[in-house]
Design an enzyme around this catalytic site. Structure first.
Site, PDB file in Angstrom:
ATOM      1  N   LYS A 130      12.497   8.989  14.949  1.00  0.00           N
ATOM      2  CA  LYS A 130      13.616   7.488  14.925  1.00  0.00           C
ATOM      3  C   LYS A 130      14.347   7.514  16.102  1.00  0.00           C
ATOM      4  O   LYS A 130      14.614   6.364  16.475  1.00  0.00           O
ATOM      5  CB  LYS A 130      14.694   8.069  13.890  1.00  0.00           C
ATOM      6  CG  LYS A 130      13.932   8.231  12.429  1.00  0.00           C
ATOM      7  CD  LYS A 130      15.006   8.981  11.360  1.00  0.00           C
ATOM      8  CE  LYS A 130      14.388   8.897   9.956  1.00  0.00           C
ATOM      9  NZ  LYS A 130      14.943   9.657   9.075  1.00  0.00           N
TER      10      LYS A 130
ATOM     11  N   ALA B 140       0.862  -1.117   0.041  1.00  0.00           N
ATOM     12  CA  ALA B 140       0.040  -0.046   0.034  1.00  0.00           C
ATOM     13  C   ALA B 140       0.863   1.120  -0.052  1.00  0.00           C
ATOM     14  O   ALA B 140       1.783   1.601   1.022  1.00  0.00           O
ATOM     15  CB  ALA B 140      -0.992  -0.017   1.259  1.00  0.00           C
TER      16      ALA B 140
ATOM     17  N   VAL C 248      13.950   3.641  10.442  1.00  0.00           N
ATOM     18  CA  VAL C 248      15.010   4.379  11.112  1.00  0.00           C
ATOM     19  C   VAL C 248      16.366   4.132  10.109  1.00  0.00           C
ATOM     20  O   VAL C 248      17.069   3.352   9.779  1.00  0.00           O
ATOM     21  CB  VAL C 248      15.452   3.865  12.465  1.00  0.00           C
ATOM     22  CG1 VAL C 248      16.702   4.650  13.022  1.00  0.00           C
ATOM     23  CG2 VAL C 248      14.306   3.812  13.219  1.00  0.00           C
TER      24      VAL C 248
ATOM     25  N   THR D 273       8.079   7.188  -3.362  1.00  0.00           N
ATOM     26  CA  THR D 273       9.284   7.113  -3.581  1.00  0.00           C
ATOM     27  C   THR D 273       9.536   5.561  -3.057  1.00  0.00           C
ATOM     28  O   THR D 273      10.245   5.057  -3.909  1.00  0.00           O
ATOM     29  CB  THR D 273       9.868   8.055  -2.801  1.00  0.00           C
ATOM     30  OG1 THR D 273       9.521   9.482  -3.031  1.00  0.00           O
ATOM     31  CG2 THR D 273      11.541   8.013  -2.837  1.00  0.00           C
TER      32      THR D 273
HETATM   33  N1  LIG Z   1      11.050   8.774   1.114  1.00  0.00           N
HETATM   34  C1  LIG Z   1      12.154   7.997   2.002  1.00  0.00           C
HETATM   35  O1  LIG Z   1      13.289   8.494   1.662  1.00  0.00           O
HETATM   36  C2  LIG Z   1      11.884   7.370   2.802  1.00  0.00           C
HETATM   37  C3  LIG Z   1      12.664   6.905   3.769  1.00  0.00           C
HETATM   38  C4  LIG Z   1      12.628   6.307   5.000  1.00  0.00           C
HETATM   39  C5  LIG Z   1      11.056   6.064   5.197  1.00  0.00           C
HETATM   40  N2  LIG Z   1      10.158   6.701   4.610  1.00  0.00           N
HETATM   41  C6  LIG Z   1       8.943   6.524   4.746  1.00  0.00           C
HETATM   42  O2  LIG Z   1       8.065   5.770   3.855  1.00  0.00           O
HETATM   43  C7  LIG Z   1       6.906   6.090   3.769  1.00  0.00           C
HETATM   44  C8  LIG Z   1       6.408   6.438   2.435  1.00  0.00           C
HETATM   45  O3  LIG Z   1       7.210   7.439   2.094  1.00  0.00           O
HETATM   46  P1  LIG Z   1       7.274   7.900   0.628  1.00  0.00           P
HETATM   47  O4  LIG Z   1       8.329   9.030   0.473  1.00  0.00           O
HETATM   48  O5  LIG Z   1       7.452   6.898  -0.376  1.00  0.00           O
HETATM   49  O6  LIG Z   1       6.004   8.789   0.331  1.00  0.00           O
HETATM   50  P2  LIG Z   1       5.094   9.323  -0.718  1.00  0.00           P
HETATM   51  O7  LIG Z   1       6.161   9.247  -1.895  1.00  0.00           O
HETATM   52  O8  LIG Z   1       4.448  10.481  -0.580  1.00  0.00           O
HETATM   53  O9  LIG Z   1       4.281   8.082  -1.142  1.00  0.00           O
HETATM   54  C9  LIG Z   1       3.037   7.884  -0.537  1.00  0.00           C
HETATM   55  C10 LIG Z   1       2.177   6.954  -1.220  1.00  0.00           C
HETATM   56  O10 LIG Z   1       0.908   6.485  -0.447  1.00  0.00           O
HETATM   57  C11 LIG Z   1      -0.020   6.759  -1.402  1.00  0.00           C
HETATM   58  N3  LIG Z   1      -1.363   6.936  -0.572  1.00  0.00           N
HETATM   59  C12 LIG Z   1      -1.383   8.202   0.090  1.00  0.00           C
HETATM   60  N4  LIG Z   1      -2.638   7.978   0.725  1.00  0.00           N
HETATM   61  C13 LIG Z   1      -3.194   6.871   0.354  1.00  0.00           C
HETATM   62  C14 LIG Z   1      -4.311   6.289   0.775  1.00  0.00           C
HETATM   63  N5  LIG Z   1      -5.316   6.698   1.533  1.00  0.00           N
HETATM   64  N6  LIG Z   1      -4.426   4.978   0.093  1.00  0.00           N
HETATM   65  C15 LIG Z   1      -3.660   4.416  -0.520  1.00  0.00           C
HETATM   66  N7  LIG Z   1      -2.620   4.895  -0.972  1.00  0.00           N
HETATM   67  C16 LIG Z   1      -2.286   6.355  -0.455  1.00  0.00           C
HETATM   68  C17 LIG Z   1       0.215   7.554  -2.337  1.00  0.00           C
HETATM   69  O11 LIG Z   1      -0.594   7.420  -3.645  1.00  0.00           O
HETATM   70  P3  LIG Z   1      -0.510   8.453  -4.874  1.00  0.00           P
HETATM   71  O12 LIG Z   1       1.024   7.936  -5.441  1.00  0.00           O
HETATM   72  O13 LIG Z   1      -1.552   7.931  -5.679  1.00  0.00           O
HETATM   73  O14 LIG Z   1      -0.619   9.820  -4.733  1.00  0.00           O
HETATM   74  C18 LIG Z   1       1.763   7.282  -2.752  1.00  0.00           C
HETATM   75  O15 LIG Z   1       2.076   6.488  -3.724  1.00  0.00           O
HETATM   76  C19 LIG Z   1       6.322   7.025   5.035  1.00  0.00           C
HETATM   77  O16 LIG Z   1       6.163   6.576   6.149  1.00  0.00           O
HETATM   78  C20 LIG Z   1       7.878   7.603   5.233  1.00  0.00           C
HETATM   79  O17 LIG Z   1       8.077   8.196   6.449  1.00  0.00           O
HETATM   80  C21 LIG Z   1      10.555   7.112   3.350  1.00  0.00           C
END
Ligand SMILES: NC(=O)c1ccc[n+]([C@@H]2O[C@H](COP(=O)([O-])OP(=O)(O)OC[C@H]3O[C@@H](n4cnc5c(N)ncnc54)[C@H](OP(=O)(O)O)[C@@H]3O)[C@@H](O)[C@H]2O)c1
Ligand SMILES: NC(=O)c1ccc[n+]([C@@H]2O[C@H](COP(=O)([O-])OP(=O)(O)OC[C@H]3O[C@@H](n4cnc5c(N)ncnc54)[C@H](OP(=O)(O)O)[C@@H]3O)[C@@H](O)[C@H]2O)c1
Lengths: 429, 429
Positions: free
Chosen positions: A206, A10, A133, A14
């Site tokens: 973290k 889900a 983390v 990124t």
């Molecule tokens: N980015 C990093 O480097 C990184 C590193 C460590 C941890 N994290 C953690 O990983 C998680 C994801 O981060 P991210 O950077 O990948 O976020 P992101 O790029 O904003 O992606 C979020 C995804 O969730 C989907 N989404 C949002 N609301 C939804 C819903 N109600 N139902 C189904 N899908 C939904 C979005 O869909 P759409 O694409 O269709 O809008 C998008 O695909 C977060 O908890 C973040 O803290 C991220």
């Protein structure tokens, strides 16, 4: 343990898209390490039409991610939506309640709701969150397993690549905070709303998770003292340089007689320390344990690749049937050790003031410090310019946070002090 | 998974006594992380009367360690005798044949007999050896599990604390090799017979193990190219400093189109690289993987405490029932990738000659290099003194090892060259 491990993801942003790509590109290696294929069978995100740069062919699209929690064709739910509440939390709760293992990168959720989620786990693998983390650095595995024999004295480090990048740029290019922030936003290194990063909240999430595992107690995000880097200016960095320090946003969890101290704030660390040398978007963790001594782990803390590496490591553990309790020990083995309030902290401080350059100012400031029993180690004033506002930097010997806080209120009220004082703690990290 | 995990320990030297002490001192933490108590029930060593600085009260003494292999009261055999053959190997073979899990710190045994031992494992947990590589650094767990999703490009590092201590002292105190060795022996940092350390064999054992896990193939100790640090002199270190390098004994395993290259030799690394900053008895490992990027782990690589930390981590995994195949994947999933011979290596080199300071010497040397297609990047000659023997240092651009080796033979034969040339490879590590 036979057949493939079927994964429902889900969130395809990124990290989610990175996980899909990694499971495709390194499929053979992952299957060998996992003992069986690990395959994405279903995905969910908001916008089905969006191009995510990865092939979703043969993967079922699910409109409502909640469906994954009870889908019998899904062995593991991977939650990569983000946020401590809403869709992410609903999904994780539903999956755990249904007895389905969860893998997540969601530090906000674990830090703010970890205790509640733990209560939903009824045996079995429960929830895994290596990616929450320090991205690609396998620090949760190191603390829970690899260093499991140790009594941990402290865990500290640089857990936010955005802040570390900004502080590195400020030093390298002698730029001001606001300019570096604008640049980082333009480059995509900082979000449009950068507050979770630069105000220290992300680091605190973290740190709260690491502290819980290191010290074997429930996650206590509320106990973390949090300060960000907004107040750091180019002049602070220049003074730190001159004194042989680097300024880093640190998360520090330390055990003392009184309990566990957890704090996030900018700190000056000696330039030849391990953490001083960690530049740019890198993260690093220093774990001090008895009998292992100091272990330092450094690597990329965010981004699609490193984060996916950690998510898939959790999937491999699940595929192999390797189980570890959420915080490294069973809930009834967790201790209920007190959190030490910041006011009880002792340490050395760097105080930077912007004062009117006029006779008697330094005497007034040092008198306040003396009245609070704070002794000075160094005082620096550069660029005399009578009548103008000039920076003054004061380094103290080790003293009480409470005394320092009280002194700061009085110093801020001195007529010659023109801006709120900037306080940077000194760490030997 | 109920009741305690009963441990039989063979060998009560530095590490064995350290493990007994750790299991006593951190008993509560270890039981919490292991999910049950981990208790030493039987021990064996040669001399029963020797004081080992730990309490052996309530622990059964066994004259013949082999008895532990089939003792029904012993759940796990911990082999801490050492050596690739003899009592250590007999015990490990007997235990595996009896279906009993083994934990060992014995890198010589795993590197030289790992394949044979693997053949004795009939399912179940088999043999674990986190302590065999880099002491307290949980690098085997990191490679097999934490970074398991990655395609590893290279693993390299500093795996021998004795050599790193000696090289650090040579630089800090401008001492010669022989004097530092004598000092290290007096301090107990080097053995009476130091050859396993200073000739690179110990590093090669560890590298062979890491390479097998990183690249998913059988341990191939015979393929490792091994050079030690005996030839390094104070003048080499001084020149390296001048050129912005540190000299370290490195183990390097790298995947290329042609196969896997594994080599141990002194190397010059840029002074601002991660490995250059690892001083004294510390060890460090750099793992480059796709998609994780570079992960650097640093810590103490030997000594009772760090090594015991790793041994007990393996016991905790066993107590929890967490299983991983010996090399991270099932034997039939291992690849049979070729080892690349050293002659096929390409890299930059630093050549240090002791030559008679007379006209034409440099021309002769550079002509030989030119004839082998080797181009020069830097040439340094310090302290001119006509008629005397003076050092000359030459840094080459990237070239073939085979060409370099051939050139070296001719250069060594030049009349003005007074000592065997010292060759130090340059790594960007
Ligand atoms: N980015 C990093 O480097 C990184 C590193 C460590 C941890 N994290 C953690 O990983 C998680 C994801 O981060 P991210 O950077 O990948 O976020 P992101 O790029 O904003 O992606 C979020 C995804 O969730 C989907 N989404 C949002 N609301 C939804 C819903 N109600 N139902 C189904 N899908 C939904 C979005 O869909 P759409 O694409 O269709 O809008 C998008 O695909 C977060 O908890 C973040 O803290 C991220
Ligand atoms: N030392 C380190 O820092 C370190 C670090 C990593 C790995 N290791 C590895 O750990 C292993 C043990 O090293 P160590 O430094 O602890 O060695 P050590 O101090 O020499 O201890 C060896 C122990 O084995 C016992 N022993 C020898 N032959 C035996 C036999 N035939 N039957 C029963 N016991 C026998 C000795 O008994 P007595 O005491 O009665 O003579 C001694 O207690 C080695 O494989 C080594 O490579 C060591």
């Amino acid at each position: 343990m036979n057949g493939e491990l079927s994964v429902g993801i889900a969130g395809l942003g990124t990290v989610g898209a990175g996980v899909v790509r990694l499971l495709q590109e390194n499929a053979a290696i992952i299957a060998a390490r996992a003992g069986r294929p690990v395959r994405v069978v279903a995905v969910s995100a908001r916008d089905r039409t969006r191009d995510r740069g990865v092939s979703l062919e043969g993967i079922r699209w699910v409109e409502d991610p909640l469906v994954l929690a009870t889908d019998p064709a899904v062995d593991v739910v991977v939650e990569l939506i983000g946020g401590a509440s809403g869709a992410a939390r609903d999904l994780v709760e539903a999956a755990l309640a249904a007895g389905k293992p969860v893998v997540t990168a969601n530090k906000a959720l674990i830090a703010q709701a970890g205790g509640d989620l733990a209560g939903l786990i009824r045996g079995g693998p429960g929830i895994r969150f290596e990616a929450a983390v320090a991205g690609g650095i396998p620090v949760i595995k190191a603390l829970r397993e690899g260093l499991g024999a140790n009594r941990i004295a402290s865990v500290s480090g640089i857990f936010n690549g955005t802040c570390n990048y900004m502080l590195t740029r400020m030093r390298d290019e002698k730029m001001e905070f606001a300019d570096v922030l604008a640049e980082a936003q333009a480059l995509g290194y900082a979000e449009a709303d950068p507050s979770a990063d630069i105000d220290g909240v992300d680091t605190a999430h973290k740190l709260a998770i690491l502290a819980a595992i290191a010290f074997g107690r429930q996650v206590d995000f509320g106990a973390v003292h949090v300060e960000g880097i907004r107040r750091i200016s180019a002049v602070d960095i220049a003074f730190a340089d001159e004194l042989g320090y680097r300024i880093k946003l640190l998360g520090i969890a330390r055990a003392s007689e009184a309990g566990i101290e957890t704090r996030v704030h900018p700190a000056m660390v000696p330039e030849n320390s391990a953490l001083a040398k960690v530049d740019g978007v890198n993260n690093a963790v220093v774990i001090s344990g008895e009998p292992v001594g100091d272990i330092v782990i450094q690597g990329r803390g965010a981004g699609a690749g490193p984060t996916a590496s950690a998510v898939v490591a959790d999937l491999i553990d699940l595929a192999r049937g390797r189980q570890t309790p959420m915080l490294g020990m069973a809930p009834d083995a967790l201790r209920s050790e007190a959190s030490v309030p910041m006011a009880a902290h002792r340490g050395a401080y760097c105080l930077r003031l912007m004062v009117l350059d006029q006779p008697g100012v330094i005497a007034d400031v040092t008198a306040v410090l003396r009245d609070h029993g704070i002794s000075l180690e160094t005082m620096l004033q550069r660029g005399r310019s009578p009548g103008d506002v000039v920076p003054v930097v004061i380094i103290t010997h080790e003293t009480d946070e409470a005394a320092m806080a009280a002194a700061l209120v009085q110093i801020a009220a001195l007529p010659a002090v023109q801006e709120p004082p900037a306080l940077i703690r000194i760490e030997q990290a």
